[in-house]
Design a protein around this motif. Sequence first.
Motif: not given
Length: 622
Positions: A234-235, A256-259, A202-206, A174-176
């Motif tokens: 969280g931003e 969210q973290a690790n999402e 968080g990892l976003l697949f676009i 859950g952390h870098k």
Amino acid sequence: TAQISIDNGTSIKLGQRYLMRTGSYQITLRNEGYHDTVTRLLVSEEQSQTHPFEMRKLPGIVSFDSADLVDARVRIDGVDIGQTPLLNVEVEPGEHQLSIVKDRYLDYGDTINIEGRSVEQSFSASLEQAWATVSLSTTPSGADVLVDGEIIGSTPLNAEIIQGQRDLVLKLAGHKAWQEDYDILAGEDFSVPLVELEPADGLLFIQSNPSAASVTIGGEFKGLTPLEVALAPGENHELTFFKNGYNSNSLSIQTQANEERDITVTLEPILMTVSVMAQPEDAELYVDGQFRGTANQTIELMAASQQIEIRKSGFISYSTEFTSRPGLEQVISVSLKSLEQARLEQIKPMIVSAAGQTLKLFYPGAFTMGASRREAGRRPNENLRDIKLERPFYLGVQEVTNSQYRLFNEEHSSGTLQGLTLDNEAQPVVRITWAQAALFCNWLSDQESLPHFYDVAGEDIVGFNPESTGYRLPTEAEWAWAARTDGSGNQLKYSWGSDLTPAENSGNFADVTARSYLGQILFDYDDGYLATAPVASFEANQYELYDMAGNVSEWVHDFYGAVGSVGGVEVDPLGPTEGQFHTIRGSSWAHGSVTELRLSFRDFGEEVRDDVGFRVARYLEE
């Protein structure tokens, strides 16, 4: 002192010496601390003899220890002999390299001297640690500690890390991950400042519809879809999507973290109206390779660069990159060219040969060759013949010059006449046979990788290929058409008109300049030349061809024959199939009579003449 035993013979000991007969003896030497020595002694006839012997020492008895450490490896001269404590090991006498090694300790090395002779010796080494103690702590705690990729514990941790350049990594779910390189020095302990681990992105697949849309996050370009990006948790993150021809789209994302999340964004196209007009009317329209119907229509296109194609079988397709622009009335207007039209446009009306001759393209037609029996000066070989020339051909605008011919035969000379040279560069080449002219044509074809027109065996012309598009001599019919027709159905008697007296600058004929040399001349004409003039010195004819009358007569392709009417139309005639002579057409500087000056005048020959040259021709490649 060594003890000596002598076998195989009689010997008497006299103090420190022995009385022995000559011969061979086996002796044994023994001494404490040395290996027994057994050897042979050869006694000669000399009265007094001394024989030295060297005895080899026994190994030393050696013990090794590593102070308060055990299980250190002991090596003598690089050979492993055991581990500490190591007792009563036999070691050969002399100097040796000792090394004592143990994991996580610095290697110990020394040079030792072994006495041997079973003398007991001992050596002790104190090994120094090869690590430093590194203190590590994190917030939050419990992070895995990795040294050079290997987990050695979790924080908080006092880690004994072997000296050298080490890669330290701290990982917590859950952390870098935290990473740093350190140069560890043995015995120099230190503490790493408290590491505050940041929450993992968080990892976003676009994805987008359509794909390849540009993506910015917070105004910073990130790439083209499909795309994978990491976002601080969280931003709120502002994502904007762009693609040429589409309206932009924006949205706000928080992870969210690790999402891990997947999103798909649809962009709406910007459509513009474009009018398409095409000929032929039934041509087809394609946009980016997709069939869109007949080309004549009003169509909605995206305001972006698109590949527009208009096609029709039998025509050259039209293709362009087209961008429709908002606010503008746009029209695509196209007229397709047929394949035949495109082919004709590719045909060059003028060509230049490798030797520098300019040739002009002609599309001839039907005409009558020869002269009426009532025409003054007519000869019997000028029978009327109906000719139809169907094959387009190129014809040299000028006669071949000396300089051009000498590219083929550098030794050729056109000679002199009455002290005047016929051999200047720009004068027409003369004093060549028909065969030499034909061979020049084949050579010219070679320079341009064209097929030969004339078939050659040795130095003889033995035939020709009528299908060849290589260089050749013009046929008699082609020459006559180019000299006599005027493009409007009329035929010329003389190159300058219908009256015998030539107009000024009509050509190089037998004029007053040649009255001292020629018998029959034109007394009312002065062209300024006794013999040949530089080519193109006089006015061109109706087809912009020079010297079709005057200057030099010209070899043509055909064998000579008194050809009569065949009772029909001759199509692209090539002359008789055989003969002794070849046809010569056109008047020259030596001609001044009515018969010779007429354009229907036919001559023939076999030998070279100083008033006969040639020009080149070739069929159009179709």
